[in-house]
Design an enzyme around this catalytic site. Structure first.
Site, PDB file in Angstrom:
ATOM      1  N   SER A  12     -28.172 -65.914  37.224  1.00 36.00           N
ATOM      2  CA  SER A  12     -27.344 -64.795  36.747  1.00 36.00           C
ATOM      3  C   SER A  12     -26.140 -64.588  37.657  1.00 36.00           C
ATOM      4  O   SER A  12     -25.393 -63.619  37.502  1.00 36.00           O
ATOM      5  CB  SER A  12     -28.162 -63.506  36.750  1.00 36.00           C
ATOM      6  OG  SER A  12     -29.256 -63.631  35.905  1.00 36.00           O
ATOM      7  N   THR A  52     -30.033 -62.356  47.299  1.00 37.20           N
ATOM      8  CA  THR A  52     -28.752 -63.071  47.178  1.00 37.20           C
ATOM      9  C   THR A  52     -27.622 -62.361  47.943  1.00 37.20           C
ATOM     10  O   THR A  52     -27.807 -61.264  48.451  1.00 37.20           O
ATOM     11  CB  THR A  52     -28.395 -63.247  45.672  1.00 37.20           C
ATOM     12  OG1 THR A  52     -29.521 -63.771  44.979  1.00 37.20           O
ATOM     13  CG2 THR A  52     -27.188 -64.076  45.410  1.00 37.20           C
ATOM     14  N   THR A  71     -27.553 -68.006  47.428  1.00 35.00           N
ATOM     15  CA  THR A  71     -28.893 -67.415  47.401  1.00 35.00           C
ATOM     16  C   THR A  71     -29.968 -68.377  47.897  1.00 35.00           C
ATOM     17  O   THR A  71     -29.761 -69.596  47.913  1.00 35.00           O
ATOM     18  CB  THR A  71     -29.229 -67.006  45.938  1.00 35.00           C
ATOM     19  OG1 THR A  71     -30.398 -66.203  45.916  1.00 35.00           O
ATOM     20  CG2 THR A  71     -29.441 -68.207  45.042  1.00 35.00           C
ATOM     21  N   GLY A 117     -28.142 -59.334  43.219  1.00 33.62           N
ATOM     22  CA  GLY A 117     -28.877 -58.366  42.396  1.00 33.62           C
ATOM     23  C   GLY A 117     -29.663 -58.959  41.249  1.00 33.62           C
ATOM     24  O   GLY A 117     -29.902 -58.272  40.259  1.00 33.62           O
ATOM     25  N   ARG A 128     -26.243 -75.419  42.765  1.00 31.73           N
ATOM     26  CA  ARG A 128     -27.531 -74.840  42.413  1.00 31.73           C
ATOM     27  C   ARG A 128     -28.667 -75.779  42.827  1.00 31.73           C
ATOM     28  O   ARG A 128     -28.528 -77.006  42.730  1.00 31.73           O
ATOM     29  CB  ARG A 128     -27.576 -74.643  40.905  1.00 31.73           C
ATOM     30  CG  ARG A 128     -28.829 -73.976  40.338  1.00 31.73           C
ATOM     31  CD  ARG A 128     -28.972 -72.563  40.766  1.00 31.73           C
ATOM     32  NE  ARG A 128     -29.840 -71.784  39.883  1.00 31.73           N
ATOM     33  CZ  ARG A 128     -30.223 -70.547  40.151  1.00 31.73           C
ATOM     34  NH1 ARG A 128     -29.827 -69.940  41.255  1.00 31.73           N
ATOM     35  NH2 ARG A 128     -30.992 -69.885  39.314  1.00 31.73           N
TER      36      ARG A 128
HETATM   37  N1  GLY Z   1     -31.810 -66.312  41.967  1.00 30.00           N
HETATM   38  C1  GLY Z   1     -30.866 -65.391  41.468  1.00 30.00           C
HETATM   39  C2  GLY Z   1     -29.946 -65.998  40.493  1.00 30.00           C
HETATM   40  O1  GLY Z   1     -29.747 -67.188  40.519  1.00 30.00           O
HETATM   41  O2  GLY Z   1     -29.403 -65.319  39.664  1.00 30.00           O
END
Ligand code: GLY
Length: 627
Positions: free
Chosen positions: A511, A426, A444, A531, A135
């Site tokens: 998410s 994403t 993403t 999504g 991340r």
């Molecule tokens: N940016 C979308 C997610 O991380 O859920």
């Protein structure tokens, strides 16, 4: 080995179903594969897929059946390159890295080395499931007021999404390097080769690609390097049928192939990234060379819950995906959901309110657990689920904003936060190899086209992931918001050793819900979706179709979805169009909304009969192929 790269599709003649002759036999196949549905919406009807998808593409005509290996991605080129890796003897983790780098070329607006990724892996050798957290993280200087203007006013969300101020420290490349080093068999340079070739040769722009550019013309026009990449020389957006080439990106990847990770996280590319972010004249960001040099992927224990005899493994925090999906499954298992016929008011009611309750807890408790206390165990406690599931046993829908619960270990003071808007973007891909290693990866740059910033001369987009933080640090009563941009670091667990102690580094709550499902210790399903915050509900819908409704993997994906996020109930068109169903749900108290295509699931079933069945979502341009 890559110089000879020539994708080939070879079908196993003894496979029970095949993609060939699909046009003729598809309706029969799907009808045979799916259970009978007594209601008016038949999710196995190919017409349903045609209607809810952008097009009735190859993805809808699966499942593709094979013995040895299977790949499902949202891009034909990525699927074929990853498949070729498997055929050449690479494992699922090698193929996953290859798929990611090709996706950076063919779906440059959805994911890439300028963004972040979450990986859920099943390692056949150890029989263990692992998480790799790639991340993005907050730069050292980023804090709760970073999205305020000079007058102290919060910059509105639709302005926050563009420009340097929303760029988090990218993690995808480091995560892929970690994957290859620890689980793969090929070198980073080899994994980059197909992407380098495709970026240099180019490919024909499809209509969905062109449509995505058209939807972001205004943002892309702000930055010359972005306009140069996605517009024709005359300044108009690329159109379907044009050739998309990205030689700058080919050079960037080639340099990384020669010099390794440090070429990106230190040195000239790093300098260019920092310059792009900090010298954005509209909304400059805070990213520094030190932030890039300090970035580390984190290997984490996965989240797991047992659901009706299956072990569902998901991504741990900072993605809320695994815990929230686990909450939903526990609630449904503790309720009367299993007795309700699928795709009818009773089952949709239970499923929607389980999503609503889980989202109430998600919004209150979940954030980066390296910075905030999260009652993860309590939230996934089966007794807690049983207690909460009592709220589902009613003929009325829960109130539009369902109440949060108090799981064991819940902190006393915590804001009942709304969550940051998470627009649809994403991409997800899934790979299984001959040894039954499994990679389920969601990746993403946050919104389509991320921050809108292409690094000049380098050919890749930078993320706008910092918009996934809630912008306020405290609620009106002064209670802390778990997904606020800053917080005090509690732990520092890194895959590659401890990073230097710095401030910053909090990772925005995601998410993304890459998932692997085991039965008796063996992988059975792998799936996930893009999504935004709909991802969790999308994954739930498909998982229930597979596990509870015993649907074929393609039918499970094609079926129309019902999503709730502690707000209105969003129904994909075929469900929404069923007037009787809609009116019954409204009578129960749901605010029902018509939703267009939701998500894009790429899934593989690892059959107990030894066959792999791969499926891609007709809602995007995906392709599942095996060998
Ligand atoms: N940016 C979308 C997610 O991380 O859920």
């Amino acid at each position: 080995m890559w110089k000879q790269y020539k994708p080939m599709i070879r079908r196993n003649p003894s496979a029970p179903t095949r993609r060939c002759a699909l046009v003729a036999v598809l309706p029969l196949l799907l009808l045979c594969a799916a259970p009978a549905f007594p209601q008016s919406v038949d999710p196995s009807d190919p017409g349903v897929a045609r209607e809810i998808g952008d097009r009735f593409g190859p993805g809808a005509s699966g499942p593709y059946v094979a013995r040895n290996g299977m790949v499902s991605t949202a891009s034909h080129q990525a699927t074929m390159a990853a498949l070729e890796t498997l055929r050449a003897g690479g494992n699922a983790f090698d193929a996953a890295a290859v798929a990611q780098f090709v996706l950076n070329v063919t779906e440059p607006y959805a994911s890439g080395i300028g963004g972040g990724a979450f990986l859920v892996l099943y390692d056949a050798e150890t029989g263990k499931v692992r998480n790799i957290d790639g991340r993005e993280e907050a730069p050292r200087g980023f804090h709760a007021d970073s999205f305020r203007d000079a007058d102290g006013k919060l910059v509105p969300f639709n302005e926050r999404i563009t420009g340097g101020h929303s760029v988090g420290v990218p993690g995808t490349l480091a995560a892929m390097a970690h994957l290859l080093e620890n689980y793969g068999t090929i070198r980073l340079a080899e994994a980059l080769e197909p992407a380098i070739r495709i970026a240099r040769e180019g490919f024909i722009v499809t209509e969905p690609f062109a449509r995505n550019i058209r939807s972001h013309v205004e943002r892309l026009s702000l930055y010359p390097a972005s306009a140069r990449l996605f517009f024709r020389p005359d300044g108009t957006p690329l159109q379907a049928g044009d050739r998309f080439r990205n030689p700058d990106f080919a050079d960037t990847l080639e340099r990384i192939a020669w010099e390794g990770l440090s070429a990106f996280y230190e040195g000239e590319i790093a300098e260019d990234i920092v310059k792009t972010v900090r010298e954005d004249t509209r909304r400059p960001g805070l990213l520094t060379l030190e932030d890039l040099a300090n970035y580390r992927p984190v290997e984490r224990e996965p989240v797991s819950v047992r659901y009706r005899g299956y072990d569902v493994y998901g991504m741990n925090l900072p993605s809320s995906g695994g815990i929230t999906l686990g909450l939903m499954l526990n609630l449904l298992e503790a309720s009367d959901f299993a007795e309700a016929p699928p795709f009818r008011a009773d089952s949709i009611h239970r499923m929607a309110d389980a999503q609503n309750l889980a989202f109430a807890d998600r919004n209150r408790y979940l954030g980066d657990a390296d910075f905030v206390d999260v009652p993860s165990q309590g939230l996934l406690d089966k007794h807690y689920a049983k207690e909460r599931a009592e709220l589902l046993e009613t003929e009325r829908a829960l109130p539009t904003s369902a109440p949060f619960g108090v799981p064991p270990g819940a902190p006393v003071a915590r804001a009942d936060a709304t969550s940051a808007p998470e627009p649809v973007s994403t991409t997800h891909f899934t790979v299984v190899d001959r040894d039954r290693n499994v990679a389920s990866v969601t990746t993403t740059i946050e919104q389509h086209f991320g921050s809108g910033l292409v690094v000049p001369g380098r050919g890749f987009l930078l993320n706008n992931e910092l918009t996934d933080f809630d912008a306020e640090a405290l609620d009106e009563d002064g209670n802390p918001v778990p997904n606020a941009p800053d917080g005090e670091r509690k732990t520092r667990r890194t895959a590659l050793g401890d990073a230097a102690e710095t401030e910053g580094g909090k990772r925005p709550r995601s998410s993304m819900t890459p998932t692997i499902v085991l039965r008796d210790g063996k992988p059975r399903f792998a799936l996930g979706s893009p999504g935004g915050s709909q991802i969790i509900g999308i994954t739930l819908n498909v998982l229930l179709n597979l596990v509870d409704h015993d649907m074929d993997v393609q039918a499970a994906i094609n079926a129309p979805r019902a999503i709730a996020r502690n707000g209105p109930l969003e129904l994909e068109a075929p469900l929404f169009r069923d007037r009787e169903l809609r009116e019954e749900l409204e009578r129960r108290g749901f605010t029902v909304r018509d939703a267009q295509a939701i998500g894009s699931v790429q899934a593989i079933e690892i059959g107990e009969d030894g066959w792999l069945r791969g499926a891609a979502d007709p809602r995007r341009e995906g392709l599942a192929v095996g060998y």
